[in-house]
Enzyme design. Sequence first.
Site, PDB file in Angstrom:
ATOM      1  N   HIS A 121       0.866  -1.194   0.000  1.00  0.00           N
ATOM      2  CA  HIS A 121       0.000   0.000   0.000  1.00  0.00           C
ATOM      3  C   HIS A 121       0.893   1.231   0.000  1.00  0.00           C
ATOM      4  CE1 HIS A 121      -3.812   2.081   1.802  1.00  0.00           C
ATOM      5  NE2 HIS A 121      -3.126   2.906   1.035  1.00  0.00           N
ATOM      6  N   HIS A 181      -9.343   0.891  -1.629  1.00  0.00           N
ATOM      7  CA  HIS A 181      -9.369   1.504  -0.303  1.00  0.00           C
ATOM      8  C   HIS A 181     -10.806   1.400   0.216  1.00  0.00           C
ATOM      9  CE1 HIS A 181      -5.558   3.163  -1.477  1.00  0.00           C
ATOM     10  NE2 HIS A 181      -5.475   4.021  -0.480  1.00  0.00           N
ATOM     11  N   GLU A 216     -11.286   3.363   5.579  1.00  0.00           N
ATOM     12  CA  GLU A 216     -10.280   4.274   6.135  1.00  0.00           C
ATOM     13  C   GLU A 216     -11.057   5.359   6.885  1.00  0.00           C
ATOM     14  OE1 GLU A 216      -8.067   6.613   3.267  1.00  0.00           O
ATOM     15  OE2 GLU A 216      -6.479   7.092   4.714  1.00  0.00           O
ATOM     16  N   ASP A 221       1.731   3.934   2.804  1.00  0.00           N
ATOM     17  CA  ASP A 221       0.719   4.814   2.206  1.00  0.00           C
ATOM     18  C   ASP A 221       1.366   5.974   1.431  1.00  0.00           C
ATOM     19  OD1 ASP A 221      -1.900   5.344   1.550  1.00  0.00           O
ATOM     20  OD2 ASP A 221      -2.507   6.067   3.518  1.00  0.00           O
ATOM     21  N   ASP A 222       1.687   7.059   2.125  1.00  0.00           N
ATOM     22  CA  ASP A 222       2.308   8.235   1.490  1.00  0.00           C
ATOM     23  C   ASP A 222       3.482   8.681   2.370  1.00  0.00           C
ATOM     24  OD1 ASP A 222       0.178   8.929  -0.687  1.00  0.00           O
ATOM     25  OD2 ASP A 222      -0.962   8.589   1.153  1.00  0.00           O
TER      26      ASP A 222
HETATM   27  N1  HPA Z   1      -6.381   7.459   1.175  1.00  0.00           N
HETATM   28  C1  HPA Z   1      -7.088   7.666   0.061  1.00  0.00           C
HETATM   29  N2  HPA Z   1      -6.547   8.116  -1.052  1.00  0.00           N
HETATM   30  C2  HPA Z   1      -5.238   8.359  -1.073  1.00  0.00           C
HETATM   31  C3  HPA Z   1      -4.460   8.169   0.030  1.00  0.00           C
HETATM   32  C4  HPA Z   1      -5.056   7.691   1.221  1.00  0.00           C
HETATM   33  O1  HPA Z   1      -4.441   7.509   2.285  1.00  0.00           O
HETATM   34  N3  HPA Z   1      -3.200   8.506  -0.324  1.00  0.00           N
HETATM   35  C5  HPA Z   1      -3.221   8.868  -1.618  1.00  0.00           C
HETATM   36  N4  HPA Z   1      -4.468   8.794  -2.078  1.00  0.00           N
HETATM   37 ZN    ZN Z   2      -3.710   4.765   0.438  1.00  0.00          ZN
END
Ligand code: HPA
Ligand code: ZN
Length: 329
Positions: free
Chosen positions: A9, A189, A192, A270-271
């Site tokens: 991810h 996703h 979240e 993630d990022d």
């Molecule tokens: N969630 C949803 N979309 C996204 C995310 C995330 O954490 N990071 C980049 N796009």
């Molecule tokens: Zn993500």
Amino acid sequence: MPLPKAELHLHIEGTLEPELAFALAARNGIGLPWADTDALREAYRFADLQSFLDLYYELMAVLRTEQDFADLADAYLARAAAQGVRHAEIFFDPQAHLARGVGMGTVVEGLWRALGASETRHGVTTRLIMCFLRDESAASALETLDAARPYLDRITGVGLDSAEVGHPPAKFREVYEAAAALGLRRVAHAGEEGPPAYIAEALDVLGVERIDHGLRCVEDPELVARLVRDRVPLTLCPLSNVRLRTVESLGDHPLPAMLDAGLLCTVNSDDPAYFGGYAGDNFDAVREALGLGDDRLRELARNSFHAAFLDDDEALRARYLAEVEAYTF
Ligand code: HPA
Ligand code: ZN
């Protein structure tokens, strides 16, 4: 030597570190609204997913050429390798680039320059997963899949990201059906910021094989029982959850309870440029904040390779799993 792991991810655009953003801005003659990298880092205080996404999309303006995407991905792969990542399944967001006049070919060919050399250069095998932006229309997702047709030999699967609440999985039934017909793997996703019902819907309507995040499944015991029974992998991102305030602090993260419940959890970044750490940093953070022992960390690493899209190379999966079992902490 760090614990071997697969990263499942990871948004490649979310690996854009401030230093590289400014370097690419200079190379492309693009002005940025922040004075320097410190000022940009100051902006990394997020109230929720949307406040992050606003900055994430804004900073992408510096990505223009194939070489920009190659440099971005190569920088990520070097960092990932240093933290024990042996296999990376990498998301990209083509709609965010197409909207800026950057073509699908520029993005995919650019990323491929780095990914194609990754095993030799970094010892990291890779897969590419194309995400649809769920706050864009279903028609736009279908157009995006169409634009990707010339590059499908480089794309393993499709995913669904961006602003979750109000954009349920079922909106994308048609494009996921089309993706499945093309032989693409499917993830999304869900759970979240969105409700647990989105997780079930992603499984039932989109036919996904993994859930990205999936954190909010803990609110629905029947859903948890289903995810355990069906061995559905969840790609959790603990540092992301803290930065986007889906959990109050790392110490409150439900990961230990989720593992105790028998869920097939994985830990991912993630990022990482925005959320304070890469895959190994996330492992270190949950070990420290949640007191996870060596057995739990090994389980997380093992899960990551079980959940990886390595069905076309089971010998490689077996080799990675053997590395996990042989690892000494
Ligand atoms: N969630 C949803 N979309 C996204 C995310 C995330 O954490 N990071 C980049 N796009
Ligand atoms: Zn993500």
